[in-house]
Design a protein around this motif. Structure first.
Motif, mmCIF file in Angstrom:
data_model
loop_
_atom_site.group_PDB
_atom_site.id
_atom_site.type_symbol
_atom_site.label_atom_id
_atom_site.label_comp_id
_atom_site.label_asym_id
_atom_site.label_seq_id
_atom_site.Cartn_x
_atom_site.Cartn_y
_atom_site.Cartn_z
ATOM 1 N N LEU A 12 0.846 -1.215 0.000
ATOM 2 C CA LEU A 12 0.000 0.000 0.000
ATOM 3 C C LEU A 12 0.871 1.251 0.000
ATOM 4 N N GLY A 13 1.018 1.897 -1.147
ATOM 5 C CA GLY A 13 1.766 3.160 -1.208
ATOM 6 C C GLY A 13 3.149 2.965 -1.809
ATOM 7 N N ALA A 14 3.514 3.896 -2.715
ATOM 8 C CA ALA A 14 4.829 3.824 -3.373
ATOM 9 C C ALA A 14 5.878 4.494 -2.475
ATOM 10 N N ALA A 15 6.019 3.960 -1.283
ATOM 11 C CA ALA A 15 6.896 4.567 -0.272
ATOM 12 C C ALA A 15 8.359 4.229 -0.536
ATOM 13 N N LYS A 16 9.239 5.078 0.004
ATOM 14 C CA LYS A 16 10.685 4.824 -0.126
ATOM 15 C C LYS A 16 11.038 3.455 0.471
ATOM 16 N N ILE A 17 10.492 3.201 1.662
ATOM 17 C CA ILE A 17 10.847 1.952 2.338
ATOM 18 C C ILE A 17 10.284 0.742 1.597
ATOM 19 N N SER A 59 -5.719 2.722 -6.434
ATOM 20 C CA SER A 59 -6.206 3.127 -5.107
ATOM 21 C C SER A 59 -5.894 2.004 -4.122
ATOM 22 N N TYR A 60 -5.823 2.367 -2.842
ATOM 23 C CA TYR A 60 -5.548 1.347 -1.819
ATOM 24 C C TYR A 60 -6.725 0.374 -1.740
ATOM 25 N N GLU A 61 -7.962 0.907 -1.927
ATOM 26 C CA GLU A 61 -9.160 0.050 -1.861
ATOM 27 C C GLU A 61 -9.087 -1.045 -2.923
ATOM 28 N N VAL A 74 2.209 -2.533 4.869
ATOM 29 C CA VAL A 74 1.730 -1.151 5.049
ATOM 30 C C VAL A 74 2.888 -0.209 5.396
ATOM 31 N N PRO A 75 3.416 0.536 4.422
ATOM 32 C CA PRO A 75 4.492 1.496 4.673
ATOM 33 C C PRO A 75 3.987 2.935 4.542
ATOM 34 N N LEU A 76 2.803 3.207 5.087
ATOM 35 C CA LEU A 76 2.193 4.548 4.978
ATOM 36 C C LEU A 76 2.709 5.443 6.107
ATOM 37 N N PRO A 77 2.446 6.772 6.031
ATOM 38 C CA PRO A 77 2.796 7.644 7.167
ATOM 39 C C PRO A 77 2.148 7.104 8.452
ATOM 40 N N ASN A 78 2.820 7.324 9.568
ATOM 41 C CA ASN A 78 2.416 6.712 10.841
ATOM 42 C C ASN A 78 0.942 6.943 11.200
ATOM 43 N N LEU A 80 -1.541 7.051 9.366
ATOM 44 C CA LEU A 80 -2.496 6.311 8.518
ATOM 45 C C LEU A 80 -2.450 4.800 8.756
ATOM 46 N N HIS A 81 -1.527 4.347 9.613
ATOM 47 C CA HIS A 81 -1.400 2.897 9.809
ATOM 48 C C HIS A 81 -2.699 2.273 10.311
ATOM 49 N N ALA A 82 -3.287 2.868 11.365
ATOM 50 C CA ALA A 82 -4.465 2.238 11.987
ATOM 51 C C ALA A 82 -5.593 2.094 10.968
ATOM 52 N N CYS A 97 2.829 -4.476 9.154
ATOM 53 C CA CYS A 97 2.734 -3.015 9.181
ATOM 54 C C CYS A 97 4.059 -2.403 9.631
ATOM 55 N N GLU A 98 4.479 -1.373 8.927
ATOM 56 C CA GLU A 98 5.717 -0.687 9.324
ATOM 57 C C GLU A 98 5.608 -0.117 10.735
ATOM 58 N N LYS A 99 6.772 0.063 11.351
ATOM 59 C CA LYS A 99 6.841 0.646 12.684
ATOM 60 C C LYS A 99 6.748 2.151 12.601
ATOM 61 N N PRO A 100 6.285 2.847 13.602
ATOM 62 C CA PRO A 100 5.558 2.318 14.747
ATOM 63 C C PRO A 100 4.186 1.864 14.273
ATOM 64 N N ASN A 165 10.088 15.767 4.230
ATOM 65 C CA ASN A 165 10.078 14.394 4.755
ATOM 66 C C ASN A 165 8.926 14.241 5.759
ATOM 67 N N ILE A 166 8.138 13.158 5.615
ATOM 68 C CA ILE A 166 7.006 12.951 6.536
ATOM 69 C C ILE A 166 7.475 12.898 7.988
ATOM 70 N N ARG A 167 8.753 12.580 8.211
ATOM 71 C CA ARG A 167 9.277 12.461 9.576
ATOM 72 C C ARG A 167 9.350 13.804 10.300
ATOM 73 N N SER A 182 11.065 4.411 18.306
ATOM 74 C CA SER A 182 10.288 3.165 18.390
ATOM 75 C C SER A 182 11.231 1.969 18.346
ATOM 76 N N TYR A 183 12.303 2.089 17.575
ATOM 77 C CA TYR A 183 13.298 1.000 17.534
ATOM 78 C C TYR A 183 13.935 0.789 18.903
ATOM 79 N N ALA A 184 14.427 1.884 19.482
ATOM 80 C CA ALA A 184 15.123 1.781 20.767
ATOM 81 C C ALA A 184 14.170 1.261 21.846
ATOM 82 N N LEU A 254 21.054 -4.167 14.156
ATOM 83 C CA LEU A 254 20.939 -3.662 12.779
ATOM 84 C C LEU A 254 19.771 -4.301 12.020
ATOM 85 N N ASN A 255 19.205 -3.533 11.080
ATOM 86 C CA ASN A 255 18.136 -4.062 10.216
ATOM 87 C C ASN A 255 18.680 -4.967 9.131
ATOM 88 N N SER A 256 19.657 -4.434 8.397
ATOM 89 C CA SER A 256 20.175 -5.154 7.234
ATOM 90 C C SER A 256 21.689 -5.058 7.196
HETATM 91 N N1 NAP Z 1 11.605 -0.537 9.109
HETATM 92 C C1 NAP Z 1 12.380 0.490 8.797
HETATM 93 O O1 NAP Z 1 13.579 0.454 8.934
HETATM 94 C C2 NAP Z 1 11.751 1.718 8.251
HETATM 95 C C3 NAP Z 1 12.541 2.590 7.520
HETATM 96 C C4 NAP Z 1 11.935 3.690 6.943
HETATM 97 C C5 NAP Z 1 10.583 3.904 7.168
HETATM 98 N N2 NAP Z 1 9.846 3.065 7.919
HETATM 99 C C6 NAP Z 1 8.415 3.346 8.153
HETATM 100 O O2 NAP Z 1 7.736 3.211 6.905
HETATM 101 C C7 NAP Z 1 6.702 4.184 6.806
HETATM 102 C C8 NAP Z 1 6.916 5.004 5.546
HETATM 103 O O3 NAP Z 1 8.151 5.680 5.563
HETATM 104 P P1 NAP Z 1 8.845 6.217 4.196
HETATM 105 O O4 NAP Z 1 10.009 7.030 4.531
HETATM 106 O O5 NAP Z 1 9.027 5.087 3.259
HETATM 107 O O6 NAP Z 1 7.664 7.176 3.669
HETATM 108 P P2 NAP Z 1 7.428 7.863 2.251
HETATM 109 O O7 NAP Z 1 8.490 7.555 1.281
HETATM 110 O O8 NAP Z 1 7.083 9.285 2.509
HETATM 111 O O9 NAP Z 1 6.133 7.090 1.741
HETATM 112 C C9 NAP Z 1 4.907 7.085 2.360
HETATM 113 C C10 NAP Z 1 3.856 6.695 1.310
HETATM 114 O O10 NAP Z 1 2.583 6.817 1.907
HETATM 115 C C11 NAP Z 1 1.639 7.181 0.911
HETATM 116 N N3 NAP Z 1 0.771 8.229 1.461
HETATM 117 C C12 NAP Z 1 -0.577 8.114 1.647
HETATM 118 N N4 NAP Z 1 -1.085 9.221 2.166
HETATM 119 C C13 NAP Z 1 -0.061 10.098 2.315
HETATM 120 C C14 NAP Z 1 0.026 11.432 2.812
HETATM 121 N N5 NAP Z 1 -1.043 12.089 3.267
HETATM 122 N N6 NAP Z 1 1.242 11.999 2.804
HETATM 123 C C15 NAP Z 1 2.331 11.353 2.379
HETATM 124 N N7 NAP Z 1 2.312 10.086 1.916
HETATM 125 C C16 NAP Z 1 1.125 9.465 1.878
HETATM 126 C C17 NAP Z 1 2.396 7.637 -0.320
HETATM 127 O O11 NAP Z 1 2.180 6.669 -1.325
HETATM 128 P P3 NAP Z 1 1.309 6.982 -2.647
HETATM 129 O O12 NAP Z 1 1.496 8.438 -2.982
HETATM 130 O O13 NAP Z 1 1.930 6.073 -3.635
HETATM 131 O O14 NAP Z 1 -0.119 6.639 -2.352
HETATM 132 C C18 NAP Z 1 3.864 7.636 0.102
HETATM 133 O O15 NAP Z 1 4.696 7.155 -0.897
HETATM 134 C C19 NAP Z 1 6.720 4.969 8.126
HETATM 135 O O16 NAP Z 1 5.796 4.389 9.002
HETATM 136 C C20 NAP Z 1 8.137 4.751 8.638
HETATM 137 O O17 NAP Z 1 8.221 4.822 10.058
HETATM 138 C C21 NAP Z 1 10.419 1.976 8.450
#
Ligand code: NAP
Length: 336
Positions: A12-17, A59-61, A74-78, A80-82, A97-100, A165-167, A182-184, A254-256
């Motif tokens: 769900l979502g073209a996220a970086k992660i 669409s996610y649906e 689920v790698p969406l902004p935090n 939107l996870h729930a 689901c991605e953390k947190p 950055n969403i962070r 959340s990791y620590a 470490l993750n990877s």
């Molecule tokens: N496990 C790990 O090591 C690790 C590392 C990095 C991140 N994470 C977690 O992964 C999640 C995503 O992080 P990320 O850095 O990959 O995020 P990101 O690149 O910003 O991607 C988030 C994705 O969420 C979707 N999205 C839906 N509604 C949005 C909104 N209102 N604003 C922004 N994006 C929205 C977008 O996909 P579309 O536009 O395609 O719909 C976007 O590509 C977070 O929960 C983060 O904590 C975990």
């Protein structure tokens, strides 16, 4: 390799992660990423073609309606996870689901309740948990290699300065605490084996009004004292030091690996300062691969195969993060 049908994942979502996840699991015979969804079909199609994923949804649906998907990542902004985890489990999908996992304990409880009601497996993604480095650390602790635990200090710092950055966005669950913290916190909760009773904390803030650096103290009912430090304004570091009555253990959780140095554990079995420091080295590799394959085994063979964050650990991690956030604001000890 076991005779397990590959678990068909949708993302769900073209996220970086998601890029790292899809690339990491590509060699697996237990996991297949079969579809990705974006809010924008063009973006989904482009993302799918770059990462060689067979199907793209606009669409996610639509992805949740796809009958040929067993599990959703689920790698969406935090924030939107729930919402999307609950929609996914109600569509009958298992969810990683991605953390947190969520931004509050109330949300987390609702997510696990929904998963239980729908008979699917929900788990929070912490790739370090599937690494041999972490599994070996847990075995050493279980064997009592360092005696009774007295203190644990876990820290994770990185640098993020792009305001896009969403962070760094308070509206999308930004801040170092929910991200690196959340990791620590999950690490400390895993080692403690129980929920802290109370916490206190202090923070430094970003211009965008998210917590940039946080230090928190955690008190556990069994006597262990913990501390976490996390930051978006330091050089990369990730380290945990566990001290017991009879020795010490250090890990980089470490993750990877070897992303930030070799995956090693350092162990001193003994009290005097002259006690030699043993180095235990591991092969390492993609945490996404190790985690997703472990998740697929847990879906196919039973939840007892899951070596990642348990439901109780995930709930306690979020409850602890919430209490830390309250303490930052109040300046007082807060119960968890
Ligand atoms: N496990 C790990 O090591 C690790 C590392 C990095 C991140 N994470 C977690 O992964 C999640 C995503 O992080 P990320 O850095 O990959 O995020 P990101 O690149 O910003 O991607 C988030 C994705 O969420 C979707 N999205 C839906 N509604 C949005 C909104 N209102 N604003 C922004 N994006 C929205 C977008 O996909 P579309 O536009 O395609 O719909 C976007 O590509 C977070 O929960 C983060 O904590 C975990």
């Amino acid at each position: 390799m076991e005779n397990i049908k590959p678990l068909r994942f949708g993302v769900l979502g073209a996220a970086k992660i998601a890029r790292s996840f899809i690339a990491g699991v590509a060699p697996s015979s237990l996991v297949d990423v079969v579809a990705v969804a974006s809010r924008d079909l063009k973006k989904a199609t482009q993302f799918a073609s770059e990462l060689e994923v067979p199907r793209a949804h606009g669409s996610y649906e639509a992805l949740l309606d796809d009958p040929d998907i067993d599990a959703v990542y689920v790698p969406l902004p935090n924030t939107l996870h729930a919402e999307w985890v609950i929609k996914a489990v109600e569509a009958g999908k298992h969810v990683l689901c991605e953390k947190p996992i969520a931004v509050s304990k109330a949300e987390t409880l609702a997510m696990f309740d929904a998963a239980r009601r729908n008979g699917v497996f929900l788990a929070e993604a912490y790739p370090y948990r599937a690494q041999e480095q972490t599994l070996a650390l847990r075995r050493l602790l279980d064997e009592g290699a360092i005696g009774r635990l007295q203190t644990i200090i876990a820290c994770f710092g990185v640098k993020f300065s792009d305001p896009a950055n969403i962070r760094l966005d308070p509206q999308r669950g930004g801040g170092a605490l929910l991200d690196a913290g959340s990791y620590a916190t999950n690490m400390v909760r895993m080692v403690a084996g129980e929920k802290p009773t109370r916490v206190n904390a202090i923070a430094r803030w970003s211009e965008t009004k998210v917590d940039l650096t946080v230090i928190a103290n955690l008190e556990f009912p069994g006597g262990l004292l913990g501390q976490i430090a996390c930051s978006f304004n330091t050089a990369y570091h990730r380290h945990a030091l566990i001290a017991g009555t009879d020795g010490i253990l250090e890990t980089t959780f470490l993750n990877s690996p070897p992303e930030a140095g070799p995956p090693e554990i350092h162990l001193r079995r003994g009290v005097p300062s002259s006690t030699p420091r043993e180095t235990i080295a591991f092969a390492g590799g993609s945490g996404f691969l190790a985690e997703a394959e472990n998740y697929a085994r847990a879906v196919a063979l039973g939840r007892e195969h899951w070596n990642g964050s348990t439901e109780a650990e995930s709930i306690d991690t979020v409850a602890t993060l919430e209490a830390i956030a309250r303490s930052i604001r109040s300046g007082n000890w807060e119960s968890v």
